[in-house]
Design a protein around this motif. Structure first.
Motif, short mmCIF file in Angstrom:
data_model
loop_
_atom_site.label_atom_id
_atom_site.label_comp_id
_atom_site.label_asym_id
_atom_site.label_seq_id
_atom_site.Cartn_x
_atom_site.Cartn_y
_atom_site.Cartn_z
N VAL A 98 0.87 -1.19 0.00
CA VAL A 98 0.00 0.00 0.00
C VAL A 98 0.90 1.24 0.00
O VAL A 98 2.09 1.16 0.34
CB VAL A 98 -0.92 0.02 1.24
N LEU A 102 -0.21 5.98 3.57
CA LEU A 102 -1.28 5.29 4.26
C LEU A 102 -0.73 4.32 5.30
O LEU A 102 -1.25 4.22 6.41
CB LEU A 102 -2.14 4.51 3.25
N ALA A 106 -1.61 4.95 9.27
CA ALA A 106 -2.41 3.94 9.98
C ALA A 106 -1.74 3.52 11.28
O ALA A 106 -2.41 3.14 12.24
CB ALA A 106 -2.62 2.72 9.08
N MET A 161 -7.19 10.45 8.47
CA MET A 161 -6.96 9.14 7.89
C MET A 161 -8.03 8.81 6.85
O MET A 161 -7.73 8.29 5.77
CB MET A 161 -6.96 8.08 9.00
N VAL A 162 -9.27 9.15 7.16
CA VAL A 162 -10.38 8.92 6.21
C VAL A 162 -10.16 9.71 4.93
O VAL A 162 -10.33 9.18 3.82
CB VAL A 162 -11.73 9.29 6.86
N MET A 165 -7.44 8.13 2.83
CA MET A 165 -7.92 6.91 2.18
C MET A 165 -8.80 7.24 0.97
O MET A 165 -8.74 6.55 -0.05
CB MET A 165 -8.69 6.05 3.19
N TYR A 168 -6.45 8.29 -1.91
CA TYR A 168 -5.80 7.14 -2.56
C TYR A 168 -6.83 6.11 -3.06
O TYR A 168 -6.44 5.07 -3.58
CB TYR A 168 -4.83 6.47 -1.59
N HIS A 170 -8.74 4.11 -1.46
CA HIS A 170 -8.50 2.84 -0.75
C HIS A 170 -9.60 2.66 0.29
O HIS A 170 -9.57 3.27 1.36
CB HIS A 170 -7.12 2.86 -0.09
N PRO A 172 -11.84 0.52 3.04
CA PRO A 172 -11.63 -0.61 3.96
C PRO A 172 -12.57 -1.77 3.65
O PRO A 172 -13.64 -1.58 3.06
CB PRO A 172 -11.94 -0.01 5.34
N ARG A 252 -3.63 -1.50 10.73
CA ARG A 252 -3.31 -1.63 9.30
C ARG A 252 -4.20 -2.67 8.62
O ARG A 252 -4.64 -2.46 7.48
CB ARG A 252 -1.83 -2.00 9.14
N LEU A 255 -7.91 -1.07 8.53
CA LEU A 255 -8.11 0.09 7.66
C LEU A 255 -7.63 -0.14 6.24
O LEU A 255 -8.25 0.35 5.29
CB LEU A 255 -7.37 1.31 8.25
N LEU A 256 -6.54 -0.88 6.09
CA LEU A 256 -5.93 -1.03 4.77
C LEU A 256 -6.10 -2.41 4.16
O LEU A 256 -5.96 -2.57 2.95
CB LEU A 256 -4.43 -0.69 4.85
#
Length: 295
Positions: A98, A102, A106, A161-162, A165, A168, A170, A172, A252, A255-256
């Motif tokens: 990733v 990010l 995270a 963080m949101v 994401m 990118y 990305h 969840p 991680r 979230l990822l």
């Protein structure tokens, strides 16, 4: 430390009471018996004070501040940018497939909360020395209120963080459902460490001065800038005795979705955090009677 118990008995032992007269209300102060980690009834009785201490922690942080809630974003944001340049682009550390921004954010989300919570928790008793000498209240409320108050900063940083994401693209997966459990483990870990270090810092001021070094050391002893996969597999469970290892890798995963949920790391970390919390409460309780004298 003493407990206060209310009982009803006659004015003098063996004295007779006239018929129909009301018994006198007597307050008896006696020492606690046996080992008690905490008194739930006492904590519940002081719940309004606990809420006030949390609110005061939040208010003091943002009162008369030009940036305001921006302080909750600046620290993880700048750290993320620095780590992305140094460790992501220059050192080219693996980020589990990733984007490194990010990957690092995270980890910085729980780590920033943890480091700030224990810093404020350790300073809580010393900074409130005057209150400790004047009135009685459960001293445990001070470090715990500092830990809980930092959840506000955590929530604000989570918005960043949101947004990252979304940038990118990305999203969840279903692993996000484990996030509440990770938050609980994060708070328990911060509380356990704070209670331990707070009790030590009251008598040994060196603890407060060493906090910057200890937090920096702890960051590199946790998988903030690198993945746990770099640790040899035979040492990973030993490495997970640091509860923040499972928390960070759990974030991680949640979230990822970069790795499966690290259940083994979380199991070891939960056991370790529980031991930290229970022993911290016992140690704090044993030292509580001298706080007003040495703070």
């Amino acid at each position: 430390m003493s407990t206060i118990a209310d009982t009803t008995e006659s004015v003098a032992a063996g004295a007779s009471r006239p018929a129909g007269s009301e018994p006198e209300h007597v307050t008896i102060i006696e020492a606690r018996k046996g080992l008690q980690l905490f008194d739930w009834k006492e904590l519940v009785a002081y719940r309004d004070l606990f809420r006030f201490l949390i609110w005061r922690q939040i208010k003091v942080r943002y009162a008369q501040s030009a940036i305001g809630i921006g302080w909750a974003v600046i620290q993880p944001l700048f750290s993320m940018v620095l780590f992305t340049i140094v460790f992501g682009r220059l050192a080219k550390i693996d980020s589990d497939g990733v984007p490194y921004a990010l990957f690092s954010l995270a980890a910085l989300l729980p780590w920033t909360y943890f480091s700030n919570a224990i810093s404020d928790g350790v300073a809580s008793l010393v900074s409130e020395a005057n209150m400790l000498r004047k009135i009685y209240f459960p001293r445990l409320l001070l470090p715990l209120s500092a830990v809980v108050a930092k959840l506000v900063d955590f929530g604000i940083a989570a918005v960043m963080m949101v947004l990252l994401m979304i940038y990118y693209q990305h999203l969840p997966g279903p692993e996000i459902l484990i996030l509440p459990l990770l938050i609980v483990l994060m708070v328990v870990t911060a509380s356990g460490v704070s209670v331990w270090l707070t009790a030590l810092a009251v008598q040994y001021r060196d603890v407060k001065h060493a906090m910057t070094f200890l937090i920096q050391l702890g960051m590199y002893a946790s998988p903030v800038v690198y993945p746990t996969s770099l640790i040899p597999e035979k040492f990973q469970l030993l490495y997970a005795l640091n509860p923040m290892v499972g928390v960070i890798e759990g974030y991680r995963s949640a979230l990822l979705g970069s790795q499966p949920i690290p259940w083994s790391l979380l199991a070891v970390g939960t056991a370790s955090a529980s031991v930290l919390m229970l022993t911290g409460l016992a140690f704090f309780r044993s030292k509580e009677k001298v706080f007003a004298d040495v703070a």
